[in-house]
Design an enzyme around this catalytic site. Sequence first.
Site, PDB file in Angstrom:
ATOM      1  N   GLY A 236     -13.414  -1.599  -6.268  1.00  0.00           N
ATOM      2  CA  GLY A 236     -13.285  -1.966  -7.671  1.00  0.00           C
ATOM      3  C   GLY A 236     -14.270  -1.362  -8.634  1.00  0.00           C
ATOM      4  O   GLY A 236     -14.157  -1.590  -9.846  1.00  0.00           O
ATOM      5  N   GLU A 272     -14.846  -1.065  -0.073  1.00  0.00           N
ATOM      6  CA  GLU A 272     -13.470  -0.522  -0.145  1.00  0.00           C
ATOM      7  C   GLU A 272     -13.191   0.214  -1.454  1.00  0.00           C
ATOM      8  O   GLU A 272     -12.303  -0.170  -2.214  1.00  0.00           O
ATOM      9  CB  GLU A 272     -12.461  -1.679  -0.039  1.00  0.00           C
ATOM     10  CG  GLU A 272     -12.602  -2.585   1.162  1.00  0.00           C
ATOM     11  CD  GLU A 272     -11.706  -3.832   1.066  1.00  0.00           C
ATOM     12  OE1 GLU A 272     -11.207  -4.146  -0.044  1.00  0.00           O
ATOM     13  OE2 GLU A 272     -11.512  -4.485   2.095  1.00  0.00           O
ATOM     14  N   PRO A 273     -13.908   1.290  -1.732  1.00  0.00           N
ATOM     15  CA  PRO A 273     -13.682   1.981  -3.001  1.00  0.00           C
ATOM     16  C   PRO A 273     -12.411   2.831  -2.997  1.00  0.00           C
ATOM     17  O   PRO A 273     -12.092   3.477  -2.001  1.00  0.00           O
ATOM     18  CB  PRO A 273     -14.912   2.888  -3.119  1.00  0.00           C
ATOM     19  CG  PRO A 273     -15.299   3.175  -1.704  1.00  0.00           C
ATOM     20  CD  PRO A 273     -14.933   1.950  -0.911  1.00  0.00           C
ATOM     21  N   GLY A 274     -11.698   2.801  -4.093  1.00  0.00           N
ATOM     22  CA  GLY A 274     -10.536   3.680  -4.246  1.00  0.00           C
ATOM     23  C   GLY A 274     -10.776   4.569  -5.458  1.00  0.00           C
ATOM     24  O   GLY A 274     -11.126   5.734  -5.350  1.00  0.00           O
ATOM     25  N   CYS A 341      13.131   7.306 -21.081  1.00  0.00           N
ATOM     26  CA  CYS A 341      13.784   6.451 -22.059  1.00  0.00           C
ATOM     27  C   CYS A 341      13.241   5.025 -22.010  1.00  0.00           C
ATOM     28  O   CYS A 341      13.918   4.109 -21.522  1.00  0.00           O
ATOM     29  CB  CYS A 341      15.292   6.490 -21.841  1.00  0.00           C
ATOM     30  SG  CYS A 341      15.899   8.147 -22.110  1.00  0.00           S
TER      31      CYS A 341
HETATM   32  C1  LIG Z   1      -6.939  -1.879  -4.778  1.00  0.00           C
HETATM   33  C2  LIG Z   1      -7.906  -2.432  -3.807  1.00  0.00           C
HETATM   34  C3  LIG Z   1      -9.133  -1.797  -3.594  1.00  0.00           C
HETATM   35  C4  LIG Z   1      -9.575  -0.586  -4.358  1.00  0.00           C
HETATM   36  O1  LIG Z   1      -9.788  -0.847  -5.693  1.00  0.00           O
HETATM   37  P1  LIG Z   1     -10.404   0.304  -6.618  1.00  0.00           P
HETATM   38  O2  LIG Z   1     -10.504  -0.310  -7.939  1.00  0.00           O
HETATM   39  O3  LIG Z   1      -9.483   1.457  -6.586  1.00  0.00           O
HETATM   40  O4  LIG Z   1     -11.747   0.650  -6.031  1.00  0.00           O
HETATM   41  C5  LIG Z   1      -9.968  -2.315  -2.625  1.00  0.00           C
HETATM   42  N1  LIG Z   1      -9.622  -3.423  -1.911  1.00  0.00           N
HETATM   43  C6  LIG Z   1      -8.460  -4.060  -2.106  1.00  0.00           C
HETATM   44  C7  LIG Z   1      -8.143  -5.248  -1.303  1.00  0.00           C
HETATM   45  C8  LIG Z   1      -7.565  -3.592  -3.053  1.00  0.00           C
HETATM   46  O5  LIG Z   1      -6.411  -4.229  -3.254  1.00  0.00           O
END
Ligand SMILES: *Cc1c(COP(=O)(O)O)cnc(C)c1O
Length: 417
Positions: A236, A272-274, A341
């Site tokens: 997050g 858990e970084p995305g 659209c």
């Molecule tokens: C989406 C998600 C993430 C990653 O969130 P980011 O904002 O992209 O870092 C990590 N853990 C869980 C459980 C998620 O659903």
Amino acid sequence: MSIKYIKNELYIEGLSAAQLAKLCGTPTYVYSKKLILNNFNNYKKAFKNDIVCYAVKANSNQTLLKILSELGAGADIVSGGELFKALRAGIDPQKIVYSGVGKTAEEITYAIESNILMFNIESYEELCEINKIAKKINKTARISFRINPNVDPDTHKYIATGKHGTKFGIKYEDALDMYTAASKMSNIEIVGIDTHIGSQILKVEPYRLAAVKIAKLIDRLEKENIILKYIDIGGGLGIKYENSQKPPKPAELKKAVMSVFGKYKNKTLIVEPGRSIIGDTGVMIGRVLYRKKSGNKNFLIVDIAMNDLIRPTLYDAYHNIIPVKKTFKKQIIMDIVGPVCESGDFMAKDRKFPLLEQGDLIAVECIGAYGSSMSSQYNSRKRARGVIIDGKKIIHIRRRDTFEDLLRLEENLEKIS
Ligand SMILES: *Cc1c(COP(=O)(O)O)cnc(C)c1O
């Protein structure tokens, strides 16, 4: 990502954006390998003896997953499909955690059989289902509970997940009962605790507040002789979509949570970084199709649409947009919109932007996360091509859909009854 003008022409990682558009067509997602390495290594440095599980949903492209896998990334997955892609990319199952409120029996079976590190469980019924399935296939499932700590991450309501009244996690007050129930189940091994409070979070304080609540639970559980190995702090961390934003660095996140968790010597952190790994590593190149006026509004119609990048539509998200050829034309207030659209199909609303001309190129920044992975064929549009810049090389990582691709799942179907 290095994006800069040289003699009024935009260069991405040292390559001419106009040249890229010529070679790859538009719209195209363009990623930087160098920045992916850089972003991941920042996490690895800060979380040295911990596990960095890349959140696959941010961008699940195979090439990108392989790059991360080679750097030692684990994966945070939310579906069987993501498990499949993570394993295919060579990610160690012992570094895979499985989150999400609606895991199906098929997905649970697949994950247990793949020997993933743990399930982050989000409801009592899910716990029972996992135990039942593990029993049936004569295995033990390692689990943690995703706890909703009821903190406000101060972000958009669609990406705030750690407050009461969202569908995510176990209610804080129910956690002890849940762990106690799990401890009595035959095919469940309790290994961790987990929380994920939201996305695009620009301060570390909400993480610290969540950590304080999680630590209280950990201490309470230890009194009941439930000893955990893993503390999963979720992902997050935000990125800089706008110049005014100052996202914290992984090291600051680590420091904030360690101010609480530092006292635990025999536990491993999971993060858990995305977005903060992949978000700023991509730009999308597109082209101006038309200009028009409606009422007193100006519209720039481009070939990038909500099916390529839905974040503005879905979250009111801001993406910086710049012309590929620097122009000194007067800037006016306009909406930059796609061909789909839907009135919600916009890349920018009321944006001050030069009135470019038909055929001019634009670059939309910070599309690495939740761009390609949320793309669709809506309006029967071909999903865009993806390329990654690796030094001086341009590597193809996803081809553009063809018209045939639009039919692929709807033809040659077997009879059902
Ligand atoms: C989406 C998600 C993430 C990653 O969130 P980011 O904002 O992209 O870092 C990590 N853990 C869980 C459980 C998620 O659903």
